[in-house]
Every structure is written in structure tokens, then in C-alpha cells.
Design an enzyme around this catalytic site. Structure first.
Site, PDB file in Angstrom:
ATOM      1  N   ASP A   1       9.416   3.049   1.756  1.00 44.53           N
ATOM      2  CA  ASP A   1       8.233   3.848   2.073  1.00 44.53           C
ATOM      3  C   ASP A   1       8.035   3.797   3.587  1.00 44.53           C
ATOM      4  O   ASP A   1       7.453   2.853   4.114  1.00 44.53           O
ATOM      5  CB  ASP A   1       7.018   3.288   1.324  1.00 44.53           C
ATOM      6  CG  ASP A   1       5.744   4.080   1.596  1.00 44.53           C
ATOM      7  OD1 ASP A   1       5.733   4.872   2.565  1.00 44.53           O
ATOM      8  OD2 ASP A   1       4.760   3.901   0.852  1.00 44.53           O
TER       9      ASP A   1
ATOM     10  N   LYS B   1       2.811  11.626   6.916  1.00 45.18           N
ATOM     11  CA  LYS B   1       2.012  11.399   8.120  1.00 45.18           C
ATOM     12  C   LYS B   1       2.566  12.111   9.357  1.00 45.18           C
ATOM     13  O   LYS B   1       2.313  13.281   9.563  1.00 45.18           O
ATOM     14  CB  LYS B   1       1.816   9.896   8.346  1.00 45.18           C
ATOM     15  CG  LYS B   1       0.985   9.254   7.222  1.00 45.18           C
ATOM     16  CD  LYS B   1       0.524   7.868   7.563  1.00 45.18           C
ATOM     17  CE  LYS B   1      -0.177   7.181   6.394  1.00 45.18           C
ATOM     18  NZ  LYS B   1      -1.413   7.829   5.971  1.00 45.18           N
TER      19      LYS B   1
ATOM     20  N   PHE C   1       0.860  -1.182   0.000  1.00 47.25           N
ATOM     21  CA  PHE C   1       0.000   0.000   0.000  1.00 47.25           C
ATOM     22  C   PHE C   1       0.893   1.229   0.000  1.00 47.25           C
ATOM     23  O   PHE C   1       1.577   1.517   0.984  1.00 47.25           O
ATOM     24  CB  PHE C   1      -0.944   0.054   1.195  1.00 47.25           C
ATOM     25  CG  PHE C   1      -1.873   1.237   1.128  1.00 47.25           C
ATOM     26  CD1 PHE C   1      -3.040   1.168   0.382  1.00 47.25           C
ATOM     27  CD2 PHE C   1      -1.553   2.430   1.751  1.00 47.25           C
ATOM     28  CE1 PHE C   1      -3.879   2.273   0.280  1.00 47.25           C
ATOM     29  CE2 PHE C   1      -2.387   3.539   1.644  1.00 47.25           C
ATOM     30  CZ  PHE C   1      -3.552   3.454   0.908  1.00 47.25           C
TER      31      PHE C   1
END
Length: 404
Positions: A227, A256, A142
Site C-alpha cells: 500500500d 493521493k 491504516f
């Protein structure tokens, strides 16, 4: 008297796009690890906005930095310099050991930027024939929801009826170093991978996987792109998850928690010349590197380090993980995690994880289900031992609850 929960939900159904299925709570306030709904009920947040609120809700120092900067200057575009960008570069580079920084806004933008950059590097530095660059990714990945990214997802729900998709991606199993070795060709420019697969259910690779992956990428002149948008900035008990195996990525993606949950900000960090191929006009973002975002990110990084949040994530994560493993429930198939990135996977016959999350809500805990049978647990990194123990009591009661 303001709108009721039913009113809020009805308006969302009427006017909103049905692309999310939230737990049925309407939140209106947050502080530290706690959030309150519109009716005044308090909950321990065990999702942290998918790790974006790692420093805790409405952290006063990040809030103060945001308010101060908002009074001074919010946006210039990159047509001009601003006095927050250079200090942001210096501080994040010093903290992470990076040589180059590309600021963006969302995590998905950071991923897209990295894809463009490694392809350009492949053509201009490695010498890959034009249009032939390959990027290796992992099954159940993801990395975001843009058209480019969902094209190499293996989740049918994220792909169905969104094609055609861009070529140039090769999918291999996660955690399988032999598969990586076999997949690499002379046209491979990068291996894009999450250190821990968060959305897939907190899937942790075998020990040594990234050590071997680093060796393979180095030997074949392939960029290792990690990531760390969810795993980075303390979530796993280290500043970056790569540190658990003592490796360094060529390119690291952050987002984030880089914002402290206040304002969208992400970054592509490079330890070599990957970002050096970009020239004026070839890539950018109106909001990327804006002064408000930079001021927020600087404060978010500062409190993370100064207040010992990374070390606390390691301590409390171990306490939480041990406590979850001690729960004797027939519903539990596996408990796994690293730092405060945790998951409880249920046996399929136990039913959907969603109903357990709804039961937890009734007990004052907000957690989120993923992949039908897994409960994700990721509280803010400021959680205390007492709060962990309080949560564990409620998880134990819920996971042993009879839903029949």
C-alpha cells in the site's frame, strides 16, 4: 464582508457530521507549499492533505491539464473507451514497471480492489479451497475506512460498533519477519502492508524487513501487496518506497499524489497475473478511469518526474530530519522519517501533540497530530532549503515552549 471563521465553524458543527476534529483554521487559497486562511494569514502546509498534494497546491501544469480536459470530456463510464485511458496506462506502467493497471478513485477503493483480486487469484490460480483464502496484515495498519478494511484494523476507534466484520484476515506485528513466516499457510494469498506506517505515526520497519518479506512471499507463492498510497510517488525520496530495499511488490496501490490533489484517482498496479483473473462484470467503477481523472494523473506524474520532485524530497527530507534531530528539547522522545515523510514523537508527559500543532499554527505552520503524542510532518515535495530552515526555526521554538 463574508462569513467569519466562527460562522464557518458554527455551520460545520450544525450541519456536518462530527467525524473529524480539524485544527481551527479555515483555508481558502493555496499555492506551492503555502496556504492562506479566510483572514489572509499564510501558513506552510506540513501535511499536504496526507500526501495528496505532493506536487504543491494548485500546480499550474496539472491545473491546465484539468481545465483543458474539462472543456473536452469529463466522463464516459467504462461502457465506452476514452482517449485518455490508454495513454495513462502506458505512462504509469512505463514509470513503475507494471504489467497491468486497474484504475479506481479513492485509495480505499484501490485497497478493496486488491483484496478482491488476490482472493480471486488465490482460488483460480493458486488453488486455495473456496472461501478459505487468508490475507496477512499488520497491527496498527491504516488502509482506509470502508467496512471491509476497518474489519482488519487494530485501532478500536475505527472498529467499535461497526461490526460484524468479514473473516479472512490474520494480524501480525509490523516489522517482524519471523511473525510473517509463522503466519503463512497454504491458504495465504497475500501479505498486505504499508512500507512505512503513516497513520500509526511514521513507523519505519527494520532494515532488511522487506527483503526478507519478499523472499517469504516468493517461496510460498503469496502476493506481496504494498500500500504505497501515502509512501508512493516520491514522498520517501524514491519513486516508490519499495526501492529503498531494492524489491518489487506483486501488487502496488497508488492514490493521493496520483491526483496532484486535484481530483480523486487511484490505481492498482500488478506485475503478474493477479489482475488477469478479473472478467467483465466482476469488478468496476463508474468513475474509475474517467478521462478527467486520467488527464490529471498523467500531468501529476509528468511534473513529478520532469521537475525533479522525487530527488528534492530526498534532499530536503534529509535536511528536515537532521534539523529536527538537532532540536534539544525535553519534550522529544524520537524523531524519525524517510524523505519528506517525517514525525516527531513526544514524551507522554509533554502532553498531547494537538497543543503543539495549535502552537505551530500560531507561528504559520500547519501540521497534524496522530496517536496522541506524535506530530506528522509531510510538506509538498517542492519545498526549498530556505523554507525547510524557516520551518525548523518554528518547530524548535514550539518544541521547547513551556506550556505549563
Amino acid at each position: 464582508m463574508g462569513p467569519s471563521v466562527i460562522d464557518f465553524l458554527a455551520t460545520e458543527r450544525r450541519l456536518g457530521t462530527y467525524n473529524y476534529e480539524p485544527i481551527g483554521v479555515v483555508l481558502s487559497r493555496g499555492e506551492g507549499v503555502w496556504v492562506w486562511d479566510t483572514e489572509g494569514n499564510r501558513y506552510l502546509d506540513c501535511l499536504s492533505a496526507y500526501s495528496a498534494v505532493s506536487q504543491g497546491h494548485c500546480h499550474p501544469k496539472i491545473l491546465a491539464a484539468m481545465v483543458e480536459q474539462a472543456h473536452r470530456l469529463t466522463l464516459t463510464s467504462r461502457a465506452f473507451h476514452n482517449d485518455q485511458l490508454a495513454p495513462f496506462y502506458e505512462e504509469i506502467a512505463a514509470l513503475t514497471g507494471s504489467h497491468k493497471v486497474l484504475p479506481m478513485n479513492s485509495g480505499a477503493e484501490a485497497v478493496e480492489s486488491a483484496i478482491k483480486s488476490v482472493r480471486k487469484w488465490g482460488y483460480e490460480v493458486k488453488g486455495v479451497p473456496d472461501g478459505q483464502a487468508e490475507i496477512i496484515v499488520c497491527a496498527n495498519n491504516f488502509h482506509g475506512r470502508t467496512l471491509g478494511i476497518v474489519g482488519f484494523s487494530t485501532d478500536p476507534e475505527t472498529r467499535k460498533h461497526f461490526g460484524p466484520f468479514a473473516p479472512g484476515f490474520k494480524v501480525i506485528p509490523f516489522g517482524d519477519a519471523a511473525a510473517l513466516e509463522e503466519a503463512i499457510t497454504r491458504n495465504t494469498v497475500a501479505f498486505l502492508v504499508e512500507p512505512i506506517q503513516g497513520e500509526a505515526g511514521v513507523i519505519i520497519p527494520p532494515s532488511g524487513y522487506f527483503t526478507k518479506g519478499r523472499e517469504l512471499c516468493t517461496a510460498n507463492n503469496v502476493m506481496l501487496v504494498l500500500d504505497e498510497i501515502q509512501t508512493g510517488l516520491g514522498r520517501t525520496g524514491k519513486l516508490l518506497a519499495e526501492q529503498h530495499e531494492g524489491i518489487e511488490a506483486d501488487v502496488t496501490l497508488l492514490g493521493k499524489a496520483l491526483s496532484g490533489g486535484f481530483y480523486p484517482v487511484s490505481a492498482v498496479l500488478s506485475n503478474n497475473d493477479v489482475l488477469g483473473t478479473l472478467r467483465p462484470g466482476q469488478h468496476g467503477s463508474t468513475f474509475g478511469g474517467n478521462p478527467l481523472a486520467c488527464a490529471v494523473a498523467r500531468a501529476a506524474l509528468r511534473v513529478l518526474v520532469e521537475e525533479g520532485m522525487i530527488e528534492n524530497a530526498a534532499r530536503q527530507g534529509a535536511r528536515f530530519l537532521d534539523g529536527l534531530k538537532d532540536i534539544r528539547a525535553n519534550t522529544i522522545r524520537e524523531v524519525r522519517g524517510r524523505g519528506l515523510m517525517l514525525a516527531v514523537e513526544l514524551h507522554p508527559e509533554a502532553g498531547r501533540a494537538r497543543r503543539y500543532c495549535e502552537a505551530l499554527q500560531a507561528k504559520g505552520i500547519l501540521a497534524k497530530d496522530t496517536h496522541e503524542h506524535t506530530i506528522r510532518i509531510a510538506p509538498p515535495l517542492v519545498i526549498t532549503s530556505d523554507q525547510v530552515d524557516w520551518a525548523l526555526e518554528r518547530f524548535a521554538t514550539t518544541l521547547t515552549q513551556d506550556f505549563s
